[in-house]
Write a protein that holds these residues in place. Structure first.
Motif, PDB file in Angstrom:
ATOM      1  N   VAL A 141      16.708 -87.284   0.285  1.00  0.00           N
ATOM      2  CA  VAL A 141      16.218 -88.313  -0.642  1.00  0.00           C
ATOM      3  C   VAL A 141      14.796 -88.708  -0.222  1.00  0.00           C
ATOM      4  O   VAL A 141      14.567 -89.057   0.930  1.00  0.00           O
ATOM      5  CB  VAL A 141      17.131 -89.568  -0.610  1.00  0.00           C
ATOM      6  N   SER A 142      13.846 -88.634  -1.151  1.00  0.00           N
ATOM      7  CA  SER A 142      12.474 -89.097  -0.882  1.00  0.00           C
ATOM      8  C   SER A 142      12.340 -90.538  -1.312  1.00  0.00           C
ATOM      9  O   SER A 142      12.877 -90.922  -2.351  1.00  0.00           O
ATOM     10  CB  SER A 142      11.470 -88.317  -1.739  1.00  0.00           C
ATOM     11  N   CYS A 143      11.615 -91.329  -0.537  1.00  0.00           N
ATOM     12  CA  CYS A 143      11.351 -92.697  -0.988  1.00  0.00           C
ATOM     13  C   CYS A 143       9.907 -93.086  -0.694  1.00  0.00           C
ATOM     14  O   CYS A 143       9.291 -92.562   0.229  1.00  0.00           O
ATOM     15  CB  CYS A 143      12.352 -93.681  -0.401  1.00  0.00           C
ATOM     16  N   LEU A 148      25.434 -98.382  -4.083  1.00  0.00           N
ATOM     17  CA  LEU A 148      24.837 -99.448  -3.253  1.00  0.00           C
ATOM     18  C   LEU A 148      24.282-100.588  -4.129  1.00  0.00           C
ATOM     19  O   LEU A 148      23.106-100.933  -4.045  1.00  0.00           O
ATOM     20  CB  LEU A 148      23.715 -98.897  -2.353  1.00  0.00           C
ATOM     21  N   GLU A 151      15.721-101.202  -1.666  1.00  0.00           N
ATOM     22  CA  GLU A 151      15.320 -99.863  -1.243  1.00  0.00           C
ATOM     23  C   GLU A 151      13.837 -99.666  -1.531  1.00  0.00           C
ATOM     24  O   GLU A 151      13.207-100.480  -2.212  1.00  0.00           O
ATOM     25  CB  GLU A 151      16.122 -98.797  -1.996  1.00  0.00           C
ATOM     26  N   GLY A 189      14.292 -90.942  -4.958  1.00  0.00           N
ATOM     27  CA  GLY A 189      15.540 -90.325  -5.406  1.00  0.00           C
ATOM     28  C   GLY A 189      15.799 -88.994  -4.739  1.00  0.00           C
ATOM     29  O   GLY A 189      15.052 -88.576  -3.856  1.00  0.00           O
ATOM     30  N   LEU A 244      16.859 -89.611   4.530  1.00  0.00           N
ATOM     31  CA  LEU A 244      15.890 -90.422   3.785  1.00  0.00           C
ATOM     32  C   LEU A 244      14.489 -90.127   4.328  1.00  0.00           C
ATOM     33  O   LEU A 244      14.230 -90.285   5.519  1.00  0.00           O
ATOM     34  CB  LEU A 244      16.270 -91.892   3.951  1.00  0.00           C
TER      35      LEU A 244
HETATM   36  N1  LIG Z   1      15.679 -93.823  -3.697  1.00  0.00           N
HETATM   37  C1  LIG Z   1      16.235 -94.337  -2.619  1.00  0.00           C
HETATM   38  N2  LIG Z   1      17.538 -94.071  -2.358  1.00  0.00           N
HETATM   39  C2  LIG Z   1      18.057 -94.610  -1.257  1.00  0.00           C
HETATM   40  C3  LIG Z   1      17.302 -95.420  -0.384  1.00  0.00           C
HETATM   41  N3  LIG Z   1      18.109 -95.826   0.630  1.00  0.00           N
HETATM   42  C4  LIG Z   1      19.314 -95.293   0.409  1.00  0.00           C
HETATM   43  O1  LIG Z   1      20.310 -95.451   1.094  1.00  0.00           O
HETATM   44  N4  LIG Z   1      19.306 -94.545  -0.749  1.00  0.00           N
HETATM   45  C5  LIG Z   1      20.451 -93.818  -1.283  1.00  0.00           C
HETATM   46  C6  LIG Z   1      20.984 -94.389  -2.549  1.00  0.00           C
HETATM   47  C7  LIG Z   1      21.585 -93.191  -3.232  1.00  0.00           C
HETATM   48  O2  LIG Z   1      22.872 -92.974  -2.685  1.00  0.00           O
HETATM   49  C8  LIG Z   1      20.672 -92.053  -2.789  1.00  0.00           C
HETATM   50  C9  LIG Z   1      19.576 -91.793  -3.781  1.00  0.00           C
HETATM   51  O3  LIG Z   1      20.105 -91.597  -5.003  1.00  0.00           O
HETATM   52  P1  LIG Z   1      19.499 -92.194  -6.349  1.00  0.00           P
HETATM   53  O4  LIG Z   1      20.634 -92.486  -7.247  1.00  0.00           O
HETATM   54  O5  LIG Z   1      18.529 -93.302  -6.088  1.00  0.00           O
HETATM   55  O6  LIG Z   1      18.627 -90.955  -6.793  1.00  0.00           O
HETATM   56  P2  LIG Z   1      18.670 -90.076  -8.089  1.00  0.00           P
HETATM   57  O7  LIG Z   1      18.160 -90.938  -9.223  1.00  0.00           O
HETATM   58  O8  LIG Z   1      17.951 -88.799  -7.788  1.00  0.00           O
HETATM   59  O9  LIG Z   1      20.216 -89.765  -8.221  1.00  0.00           O
HETATM   60  P3  LIG Z   1      21.137 -89.529  -9.485  1.00  0.00           P
HETATM   61  O10 LIG Z   1      21.664 -90.903  -9.791  1.00  0.00           O
HETATM   62  O11 LIG Z   1      20.277 -88.952 -10.548  1.00  0.00           O
HETATM   63  O12 LIG Z   1      22.204 -88.613  -8.941  1.00  0.00           O
HETATM   64  O13 LIG Z   1      20.076 -92.481  -1.577  1.00  0.00           O
HETATM   65  C10 LIG Z   1      15.943 -95.680  -0.681  1.00  0.00           C
HETATM   66  O14 LIG Z   1      15.213 -96.394   0.041  1.00  0.00           O
HETATM   67  N5  LIG Z   1      15.460 -95.117  -1.800  1.00  0.00           N
END
Ligand SMILES: Nc1nc2c([nH]c(=O)n2[C@H]2C[C@H](O)[C@@H](COP(=O)(O)OP(=O)(O)OP(=O)(O)O)O2)c(=O)[nH]1
Length: 144
Positions: free
Chosen positions: A11-13, A33, A38, A42, A87
């Motif tokens: 996951v990139s942030c 979550l 965050e 994503g 992350l």
């Molecule tokens: N983007 C982001 N995700 C984070 C952070 N910390 C953290 O635990 N996460 C987790 C939450 C989610 O389980 C996962 C990222 O998934 P997401 O739902 O934000 O990304 P996405 O849009 O690509 O996923 P999707 O719902 O399309 O499958 O990483 C953070 O700082 N930024």
């Protein structure tokens, strides 16, 4: 007994800076979550670079463009037996566009000193700590 292996999800942030403040985002009630804070970003899709993913996600989620400056140390965090993420944080500059929320509950431009007040996703806690340390060293040369 069979061991269930879970794949680490990369996951990139983005730690986006603008006029000395940092963009922080609160996940919506409907996301995983719920209501945790965050750095926006994503999951990295196959064939995509971490930086490319970030620019795509930030445009999709927040309607803004960013300039990726450099990578900070990654944090691997296991939420459960089935869910483990890597992350990958990047320092970024806000580059343009009007901020429009597409997914998040809310976003704030926050002073670095206030980052530790938020209820962060557990995976972000070491990243927030690293960033605060890095940021505090940036002005050290200006101290008389
Ligand atoms: N983007 C982001 N995700 C984070 C952070 N910390 C953290 O635990 N996460 C987790 C939450 C989610 O389980 C996962 C990222 O998934 P997401 O739902 O934000 O990304 P996405 O849009 O690509 O996923 P999707 O719902 O399309 O499958 O990483 C953070 O700082 N930024």
């Amino acid at each position: 007994m069979m061991k269930v292996m879970s794949r680490i999800i990369p996951v990139s942030c983005a730690i986006i800076l603008k006029e000395g403040k940092v963009l922080v985002a609160q996940r919506s009630e409907k996301m995983a979550l719920p209501l945790k804070w965050e750095f926006p970003g994503g999951k990295i899709e196959s064939g995509e670079s971490a930086e490319g993913c970030l620019m795509r996600e930030i445009l999709e989620e927040l309607n803004i463009t960013i300039q990726v400056i450099h990578a900070f140390p990654v944090n691997i965090h296991r939420f459960s037996k089935e869910k483990e993420i890597e992350l990958i944080p990047f320092l970024c500059n806000y580059s343009g566009g009007e901020l429009i929320l597409k997914e998040h509950h809310q976003v704030l431009w926050l002073d670095v000193e206030r980052l530790s007040e938020l209820d962060w996703s557990a995976a972000d806690i070491p990243i927030v700590k690293n960033f605060i340390e890095w940021f505090s060293l940036q002005n050290i040369h200006f101290i008389p």
